[in-house]
Design a protein around this motif. Structure first.
Motif: not given
Length: 704
Positions: A633-658
């Motif tokens: 989450a410390q490295e979320i950026s405009e370029e990667n936020v959509s990919l990281l959201y998809k990752m949070s869904e894939d791994f049920n990472a609730t805090s990252l999703k939030h």
């Protein structure tokens, strides 16, 4: 304020200069010679005959035309025009005489004709001096040549028994010349007083010609500006009763000049302000607010603001006598100066609680909010100051928010630092008032008002409400649904406002705890063997094979993972195995996962965090998942936020999703142009709703 007459005159001069500058530069040598001939004539001729007077007047007229070209002023001065003019300004015995016989024959005998021409010459001299006094250094040159005492002497000519039109024109021009010489020149203002010029100017206020009255008032206005001694002498000469009468003139130009004089008299002069009020100026000034002359309206509004500076009783009286409605009307004028002065006056009046209600009742809130978007800094500043005072009245708070005042204050482009500070104070005052009956009113609007108002109120309350009221507003009274509905809107501005409001709401709600709080402990007691047992064969009772390498472990320590516990306690074939192959996981990832199991903590860098998150999810290590989610989450950026959201869904990472949700809300203005952004937000609205519903309930103080 200094007389604006000169700004207009200078503008006209510059236009004339632009038309003539090319020709004048080419002809300067010839023009200089021409000027010198006229100056020579003025220095040698005496107004003793009709022919001499005619020649002198012709020279004066020619020099007047040349003086209208600002580019030639310096040449005129260098050619000695001023001393030549002063020579003719000096009063002669003939000019001073005024017995009845001469007055009766002024058109018939030569002496009367000479006097007529002399008046015309003096008037011409005054006109030229007025035109020459465009710069401070030129003003001083004219005064040093001795013009001022002569001009003051001519002001006293009003006392002769017969007043003919030439003398009327002369008096006006002399007053105008004094005004021009004293404009923005403190030293010359003082010198006019010392030469005795104020008393005759005050007397001219009662002259039987309106143009002379206006010229005298214009001069007094200039002399009073930022000069306390001049102010006092004007009052001592009993100017106030006449000025008050002039305020009631049917000629708007007369009351414009009168209100200008009074305005400069009372500025920074509390004692004079009291005398002006005692002289009965208040009601005529209030009446001037409805004048057909915008200049009079502007000056009257300024004066109302000055009257209302410190005297609270006066503030109440001004409101009671009907000043507020015309001032509110002036706010709506396309004239920027009227907007500025009316906002100034209303800001001063709004310091009184009765006037706060009166301004709102007269419809003043909406035009004041509109002026926040003005490109003129003083207009913005005066409007903000007025709104700051209006917010002090609880009855106005809901109305200001209802009319989108909160967003206009919060998102406005305020270029002046003082204005920005006042905006901050106004928003803080809004926050302090958003409780009790004010909050009940706003909640009522959320439930029953038209949709646009509901949304404005919900956005404002996301910033203004207290922690105790968030659940009531956004869960119990549908505020959250309103904000989420705006995210579906096609209006970009509304979506931006809702996104920022939701982000602010989350930031406040999560201030008491972290999104990355450690997960609830496993029902199975955890045992940490410690760092020294990580991959240590000592007492090891199971070996994992990872990428062909052996990793020594201890079954009792691994039960913190539900997967390992099931592996060893259940019917899996690994139950009795001594060597267990771990496929699809890298050695360094597995080693960090095991280090967490043995110690309860681990340092995670971004390079390995994603793979480690996958492993933590696979082996049901919630604590390790939170650590990985935090690092990512410390490295979320405009370029990667959509990919990281998809990752949070894939791994049920609730805090990252939030964290991704909050980032997308906060960065709406930068992300909205991305083709994936709006479809993704629409897709995840249920997740956003669930996040905020949980967050608002969890952060409610009663549930803490």
């Amino acid at each position: 304020m200094e007389n604006p007459h000169y700004a207009v005159r200078k503008s006209l001069k510059r236009k004339l200069e632009a038309d003539l500058i090319h020709t004048s530069k080419q002809l300067h040598p010839k023009i200089s010679a021409k000027i010198l001939r006229h100056v020579s004539l003025l220095n040698s001729a005496h107004p003793s005959s009709v022919s001499d007077c005619t020649a002198i007047k012709s020279a004066i007229d020619a020099l007047s035309l040349l003086a209208e070209n600002e580019d030639l002023v310096d040449t005129l001065l260098k050619c000695g025009v001023v001393p030549a003019l002063v020579r003719h300004l000096r009063l002669t015995d003939n000019a001073r005489r005024d017995d009845g016989d001469e007055a009766d024959s002024v058109k018939d005998d030569s002496d009367g004709v000479t006097k007529h021409f002399q008046f015309e010459v003096i008037k011409g001299c005054a006109v030229i001096l007025e035109l020459l006094a465009i710069e401070k250094e030129y003003q001083q040159l004219v005064v040093d040549a001795g013009a001022l005492p002569c001009l003051v002497d001519w002001l006293r000519m009003q006392k002769i028994s017969t007043i003919a039109q030439p003398l009327i024109d002369l008096l006006k021009r002399v007053a105008d010349a004094i005004t021009s010489l004293a404009h923005e020149n403190t030293g010359i203002k003082t010198l006019v007083r010392m030469e005795g010029g104020i008393a005759p100017l005050v007397e001219l206020l009662e002259f039987n010609d309106i143009k002379v009255q206006r010229a005298a008032a214009r001069a007094l206005r200039t002399l009073a500006f930022n000069n306390d001694a001049n102010k006092n002498q004007i009052v001592e000469c009993n100017a106030l009763p006449t000025l008050v009468l002039m305020l009631q003139s049917e000629d708007p130009k007369v009351h414009y000049e009168a209100v200008g004089v009074i305005g400069n008299l009372v500025h920074s002069s509390p004692n004079i302000k009291k005398e002006v009020l005692l002289a009965g100026a208040l009601q005529p000034v209030i009446s001037s607010l409805s004048s057909s002359c915008p200049e009079s309206q502007r000056e009257a509004a300024l004066l109302i603001g000055q009257f209302a500076t410190t005297d609270s009783d006066c503030k109440v009286h001004i409101g009671q006598r009907g000043a507020i409605p015309p001032l509110v009307d002036m706010l709506k004028s396309p004239d920027v100066e009227l907007q500025e002065m009316s906002a100034f006056a209303l800001g001063r009046l709004a310091q009184d609680s009765h006037n706060q209600a009166g301004i709102a009742q007269s419809g003043g809130i909406e035009p004041l909010l509109k002026l926040l978007g003005s490109k003129k800094v003083p207009v913005q500043q005066n409007a903000v100051f007025a709104l700051y005072s209006l917010v002090d009245n609880e009855n106005n708070v809901a109305d200001i928010i209802k009319k989108d005042g909160f967003q206009k204050l919060k998102a406005g482009n305020f270029r002046n630092q003082q204005t920005g500070v006042c905006v901050t104070k106004t928003l803080k005052r809004l926050e302090e008032k958003t409780q009790g009956r004010v909050l009940k009113h706003l909640i009522h609007l959320i439930r029953l008002a038209e949709e646009a108002v509901q949304r404005r109120v919900a956005i404002a309350l996301a910033y203004l409400c207290s922690p105790h009221d968030r659940k009531t507003i956004f869960i119990d009274n549908n505020g959250l649904k309103l904000l989420l509905d705006i995210l579906k809107s096609s209006n970009v501005k509304q979506k931006s406002d809702a996104s920022m409001a939701l982000h602010q709401l989350a930031a406040k709600a999560s201030s008491s705890f972290s999104l990355f709080d450690i997960a609830p402990p496993s029902p199975t007691p955890q045992m940490y063997l410690g760092e020294e047992y990580v991959n240590n064969p000592k007492l090891s009772d199971v070996t994992f094979l990872v990428e062909g390498r052996s990793f020594y472990a201890h079954r009792d320590c691994l039960v913190s993972s539900d997967i390992f516990r099931a592996m060893f306690d259940g019917s899996y074939r690994e139950r009795e195995a001594k060597n267990i192959v771990i496929p699809n996981i890298k050695w360094d990832v597995f080693e960090l996962m095991m280090r967490f199991i043995y110690t309860g903590t681990v340092d995670v860098n971004l390079d390995i965090a994603q793979d480690l998150l996958r492993a933590a999810d696979q082996y049901l290590l919630d604590g390790l998942k939170r650590i990985c989610e935090y690092a990512i989450a410390q490295e979320i950026s405009e370029e990667n936020v959509s990919l990281l959201y998809k990752m949070s869904e894939d791994f049920n990472a609730t805090s990252l999703k939030h964290s991704c949700i909050l980032f997308m809300l906060e960065k709406f203005d930068k992300l909205r142009s991305e083709p994936w952004y709006c479809p993704l937000v629409r897709h995840i609205l249920p997740d956003i709703c669930m996040f905020f519903s949980t967050l608002l309930v969890k952060s409610h103080p009663a549930d803490s």
